[in-house]
Design a protein around this motif. Structure first.
Motif, PDB file in Angstrom:
ATOM      1  N   THR A 148       0.827  -1.206   0.000  1.00  0.00           N
ATOM      2  CA  THR A 148       0.000   0.000   0.000  1.00  0.00           C
ATOM      3  C   THR A 148       0.863   1.258   0.000  1.00  0.00           C
ATOM      4  OG1 THR A 148      -1.723  -1.174   1.231  1.00  0.00           O
ATOM      5  CG2 THR A 148      -1.809   1.228   1.249  1.00  0.00           C
ATOM      6  N   GLU A 149       1.899   1.248   0.828  1.00  0.00           N
ATOM      7  CA  GLU A 149       2.771   2.415   0.945  1.00  0.00           C
ATOM      8  C   GLU A 149       3.536   2.667  -0.355  1.00  0.00           C
ATOM      9  OE1 GLU A 149       5.909   4.191   4.279  1.00  0.00           O
ATOM     10  OE2 GLU A 149       5.237   2.101   4.383  1.00  0.00           O
ATOM     11  N   ALA A 150       4.024   1.594  -0.967  1.00  0.00           N
ATOM     12  CA  ALA A 150       4.758   1.738  -2.225  1.00  0.00           C
ATOM     13  C   ALA A 150       3.850   2.286  -3.321  1.00  0.00           C
ATOM     14  CB  ALA A 150       5.348   0.395  -2.645  1.00  0.00           C
ATOM     15  N   ALA A 151       2.607   1.797  -3.382  1.00  0.00           N
ATOM     16  CA  ALA A 151       1.666   2.284  -4.392  1.00  0.00           C
ATOM     17  C   ALA A 151       1.376   3.771  -4.191  1.00  0.00           C
ATOM     18  CB  ALA A 151       0.371   1.476  -4.327  1.00  0.00           C
ATOM     19  N   TRP A 152       1.228   4.178  -2.936  1.00  0.00           N
ATOM     20  CA  TRP A 152       0.998   5.589  -2.618  1.00  0.00           C
ATOM     21  C   TRP A 152       2.181   6.448  -3.076  1.00  0.00           C
ATOM     22  CZ3 TRP A 152      -1.697   9.723  -1.261  1.00  0.00           C
ATOM     23  CH2 TRP A 152      -1.077  10.776  -0.587  1.00  0.00           C
ATOM     24  N   LEU A 153       3.392   5.998  -2.787  1.00  0.00           N
ATOM     25  CA  LEU A 153       4.578   6.775  -3.150  1.00  0.00           C
ATOM     26  C   LEU A 153       4.765   6.844  -4.664  1.00  0.00           C
ATOM     27  CD1 LEU A 153       7.060   5.611  -0.363  1.00  0.00           C
ATOM     28  CD2 LEU A 153       5.851   7.798  -0.543  1.00  0.00           C
ATOM     29  N   ILE A 154       4.375   5.791  -5.378  1.00  0.00           N
ATOM     30  CA  ILE A 154       4.433   5.831  -6.841  1.00  0.00           C
ATOM     31  C   ILE A 154       3.485   6.906  -7.367  1.00  0.00           C
ATOM     32  CG2 ILE A 154       3.805   4.553  -8.932  1.00  0.00           C
ATOM     33  CD1 ILE A 154       4.879   2.029  -7.531  1.00  0.00           C
ATOM     34  N   THR A 155       2.279   6.966  -6.794  1.00  0.00           N
ATOM     35  CA  THR A 155       1.306   7.987  -7.197  1.00  0.00           C
ATOM     36  C   THR A 155       1.849   9.389  -6.945  1.00  0.00           C
ATOM     37  OG1 THR A 155      -0.545   6.500  -6.727  1.00  0.00           O
ATOM     38  CG2 THR A 155      -1.033   8.852  -6.821  1.00  0.00           C
ATOM     39  N   VAL A 156       2.462   9.574  -5.778  1.00  0.00           N
ATOM     40  CA  VAL A 156       3.040  10.880  -5.445  1.00  0.00           C
ATOM     41  C   VAL A 156       4.154  11.240  -6.424  1.00  0.00           C
ATOM     42  CG1 VAL A 156       4.362  12.155  -3.719  1.00  0.00           C
ATOM     43  CG2 VAL A 156       2.427  10.734  -3.002  1.00  0.00           C
ATOM     44  N   THR A 157       5.027  10.289  -6.703  1.00  0.00           N
ATOM     45  CA  THR A 157       6.146  10.543  -7.614  1.00  0.00           C
ATOM     46  C   THR A 157       5.653  10.947  -8.997  1.00  0.00           C
ATOM     47  OG1 THR A 157       7.565   8.977  -6.433  1.00  0.00           O
ATOM     48  CG2 THR A 157       8.183   9.515  -8.700  1.00  0.00           C
ATOM     49  N   ARG A 158       4.627  10.263  -9.477  1.00  0.00           N
ATOM     50  CA  ARG A 158       4.097  10.566 -10.811  1.00  0.00           C
ATOM     51  C   ARG A 158       3.447  11.943 -10.874  1.00  0.00           C
ATOM     52  NH1 ARG A 158       1.475   4.560 -12.084  1.00  0.00           N
ATOM     53  NH2 ARG A 158       3.446   3.564 -12.687  1.00  0.00           N
ATOM     54  N   SER A 159       3.047  12.478  -9.717  1.00  0.00           N
ATOM     55  CA  SER A 159       2.423  13.802  -9.697  1.00  0.00           C
ATOM     56  C   SER A 159       3.441  14.916  -9.912  1.00  0.00           C
ATOM     57  CB  SER A 159       1.707  14.025  -8.359  1.00  0.00           C
ATOM     58  OG  SER A 159       2.648  14.284  -7.318  1.00  0.00           O
ATOM     59  N   GLY A 160       4.715  14.615  -9.663  1.00  0.00           N
ATOM     60  CA  GLY A 160       5.753  15.627  -9.788  1.00  0.00           C
ATOM     61  C   GLY A 160       5.864  16.532  -8.579  1.00  0.00           C
ATOM     62  N   MET A 161       5.080  16.247  -7.532  1.00  0.00           N
ATOM     63  CA  MET A 161       5.100  17.060  -6.319  1.00  0.00           C
ATOM     64  C   MET A 161       5.771  16.294  -5.184  1.00  0.00           C
ATOM     65  SD  MET A 161       1.280  18.792  -6.289  1.00  0.00           S
ATOM     66  CE  MET A 161       0.374  17.311  -6.756  1.00  0.00           C
ATOM     67  N   SER A 162       6.125  17.034  -4.135  1.00  0.00           N
ATOM     68  CA  SER A 162       6.578  16.368  -2.924  1.00  0.00           C
ATOM     69  C   SER A 162       5.369  15.727  -2.252  1.00  0.00           C
ATOM     70  CB  SER A 162       7.235  17.363  -1.969  1.00  0.00           C
ATOM     71  OG  SER A 162       6.251  18.238  -1.425  1.00  0.00           O
TER      72      SER A 162
END
Length: 241
Positions: A165-179
């Motif tokens: 779950t945490e990895a999927a969340w961080l992938i989503t954040v990374t793809r957004s281009g934001m911190s």
């Protein structure tokens, strides 16, 4: 007469063929596959793309790795070399916590690995995963658990689930281009609006919004350790008195 199919669906149960391209090895293929997986995820990995990165045709890869499933199995085992488990004999809870933290850190460094480990049907017989499993068995056996495999399965189910779950969340954040903090802040207005008619959710989102500054990493750490403590508390009650 046709050759008898291998009854064990694992790369480790198949004899490795002799390469005819010395510059290309199973190890180099796996290393490059892991780099691709870390950068772009499982969906982006194909034997054709991997061959192009290695300046080799897909046919050359198949002489070392028969299928993409075999490649994933090899990649998982290579990453498993990064999992650490303290030796038995000390405080079992501290050791189990250290092992769980090591797994989580590795899983977040390789965001695809938890999802692959969570899939059913793969036979994980690689040397690194076998050694990891043996170290866990030694730890929980020395701790006195009458059924150490059940204790291990319980801890791993929690850690793999949380890490996925945490990895999927961080992938989503990374793809957004934001911190991560920027992403959460930007999402808050829509989240508060969606939760407006739900008392407990509205309070939770209001609490986050009221904080002048928050640390997303610390929040994720707190969630992980809270759940891990609950799991270990429950297991401790199973130890013989």
């Amino acid at each position: 007469m046709a050759a008898k199919a291998n009854p064990v669906p694992s790369v480790w149960a198949r004899q490795q063929s002799t390469p005819d391209q010395p510059a290309l090895s199973r190890a180099s293929i796996v290393r490059e596959a892991i780099a691709m997986l870390d950068a772009d995820g499982i969906e982006a990995l194909s034997m054709r793309k991997l061959g192009a990165r290695l300046n080799a045709g897909a046919t050359s890869l198949y002489r070392h790795v028969a299928t993409k499933d075999e490649l994933m199995e090899l990649a998982v085992d290579e990453v498993a070399a990064e999992f650490t488990v303290p030796p038995p004999g000390g405080d079992w809870r501290a050791a189990a916590t250290e092992a769980a933290v090591s797994f989580r850190s590795t899983a977040l460094a390789h965001p695809w690995v938890s999802a692959v480990l969570g899939q059913a049907g793969l036979a994980y017989l690689g040397p690194n995963l076998m050694a990891y499993s043996e170290r866990l068995a030694s730890l929980f056996t020395a701790a006195g658990f009458p059924e150490p495999s059940r204790a291990i399965d319980t801890v791993l189910a929690y850690v793999i689930g949380m890490s996925t779950t945490e990895a999927a969340w961080l992938i989503t954040v990374t793809r957004s281009g934001m911190s991560e903090a920027e992403f959460i802040t930007g999402m808050m207005p829509a989240a508060r609006q969606a939760a407006a008619d739900h008392e407990h959710l509205a309070e939770a989102y209001a609490d986050v919004a009221a904080q002048p500054a928050f640390d997303p990493v610390a929040i994720r750490d707190d969630k992980f350790f809270y759940g891990l403590d609950v799991v270990l508390d429950g297991l401790e009650m199973r130890l013989p008195r």
